[in-house]
Design a protein around this motif. Structure first.
Motif, PDB file in Angstrom:
ATOM      1  N   ASN A  23     106.112  44.881  30.664  1.00 15.53           N
ATOM      2  CA  ASN A  23     104.948  44.021  30.475  1.00 15.53           C
ATOM      3  C   ASN A  23     103.681  44.772  30.837  1.00 15.53           C
ATOM      4  OD1 ASN A  23     106.483  41.726  29.715  1.00 15.53           O
ATOM      5  ND2 ASN A  23     107.032  41.458  31.854  1.00 15.53           N
ATOM      6  N   LYS A  41     101.802  47.486  22.469  1.00 13.96           N
ATOM      7  CA  LYS A  41     102.459  46.319  21.873  1.00 13.96           C
ATOM      8  C   LYS A  41     103.305  46.714  20.664  1.00 13.96           C
ATOM      9  CE  LYS A  41     103.166  41.857  21.825  1.00 13.96           C
ATOM     10  NZ  LYS A  41     103.826  41.122  22.896  1.00 13.96           N
ATOM     11  N   ASP A  62      99.528  37.737  24.873  1.00 17.64           N
ATOM     12  CA  ASP A  62     100.517  36.667  24.900  1.00 17.64           C
ATOM     13  C   ASP A  62     100.139  35.559  25.874  1.00 17.64           C
ATOM     14  OD1 ASP A  62     102.648  37.807  23.123  1.00 17.64           O
ATOM     15  OD2 ASP A  62     102.482  39.421  24.595  1.00 17.64           O
ATOM     16  N   HIS A 111     106.385  48.297  22.124  1.00 22.55           N
ATOM     17  CA  HIS A 111     107.188  47.352  22.917  1.00 22.55           C
ATOM     18  C   HIS A 111     106.919  45.927  22.425  1.00 22.55           C
ATOM     19  CE1 HIS A 111     107.950  50.604  25.764  1.00 22.55           C
ATOM     20  NE2 HIS A 111     106.662  50.876  25.684  1.00 22.55           N
ATOM     21  N   PRO A 112     107.346  45.584  21.228  1.00 28.01           N
ATOM     22  CA  PRO A 112     107.021  44.271  20.668  1.00 28.01           C
ATOM     23  C   PRO A 112     107.585  43.096  21.474  1.00 28.01           C
ATOM     24  CG  PRO A 112     108.595  45.425  19.262  1.00 28.01           C
ATOM     25  CD  PRO A 112     108.146  46.390  20.313  1.00 28.01           C
ATOM     26  N   GLU A 113     108.618  43.344  22.267  1.00 27.19           N
ATOM     27  CA  GLU A 113     109.195  42.275  23.083  1.00 27.19           C
ATOM     28  C   GLU A 113     108.419  42.051  24.389  1.00 27.19           C
ATOM     29  OE1 GLU A 113     110.354  45.956  24.985  1.00 27.19           O
ATOM     30  OE2 GLU A 113     110.229  45.386  22.880  1.00 27.19           O
ATOM     31  N   SER A 114     107.465  42.929  24.675  1.00 29.05           N
ATOM     32  CA  SER A 114     106.709  42.847  25.926  1.00 29.05           C
ATOM     33  C   SER A 114     105.737  41.661  25.928  1.00 29.05           C
ATOM     34  CB  SER A 114     105.918  44.132  26.138  1.00 29.05           C
ATOM     35  OG  SER A 114     104.911  44.230  25.142  1.00 29.05           O
ATOM     36  N   MET A 164     112.554  44.401  30.194  1.00 23.34           N
ATOM     37  CA  MET A 164     111.351  44.198  29.401  1.00 23.34           C
ATOM     38  C   MET A 164     110.170  44.813  30.142  1.00 23.34           C
ATOM     39  SD  MET A 164     109.432  40.713  28.047  1.00 23.34           S
ATOM     40  CE  MET A 164     110.925  39.820  28.033  1.00 23.34           C
TER      41      MET A 164
END
Length: 88
Positions: free
Chosen positions: A3, A50, A83, A53-56, A1
Motif C-alpha cells: 500500500n 498503481k 482508493d 501494483h494494481p491490487e494496492s 499487498m
C-alpha cells in the motif's frame, strides 16, 4: 499487498518558492490561498506504483481532513488513482 500513503501539503503539493506571505510553509496552504505547484515527479511515481501494483490501496491523507485530501487529489488529477482519503 503493498500500500501507499501520500501526504498532501508540501508533499503532493509544493508551496511558495519564497512567495509565502508568512515566510515559510503552510500546513493547509491550499485552504489559505498560498501559491503551489503539483509535485509532478511524485504524481508520476504514484501512477507508476498503481500500474505495477494494481491490487494496492493508494491513500491520500492530510491533517486538514479527508475532504481536504480528496479535494487536493482532484486538483492534481489523482482522484482516478486514489482508493481512499484520510484525515482528522
Amino acid at each position: 499487498m503493498t500500500n501507499l500513503y501520500v501526504d498532501c501539503d508540501d508533499t503532493l503539493l509544493l508551496y511558495c518558492y519564497g512567495m509565502c506571505k508568512h515566510g515559510g510553509v503552510h500546513p493547509y496552504g491550499d485552504a489559505a490561498g498560498e501559491p503551489w505547484v503539483p509535485n509532478e515527479p511524485l504524481i508520476n511515481g504514484i501512477r507508476a506504483f498503481k500500474r505495477a501494483h494494481p491490487e494496492s490501496i493508494v491513500t491520500i491523507w492530510s491533517g486538514g481532513g479527508d475532504w481536504y485530501a480528496e479535494s487536493l487529489a482532484r486538483k492534481v488529477g489523482l482522484d482516478d488513482v486514489a482508493d481512499r482519503y484520510l484525515g482528522k
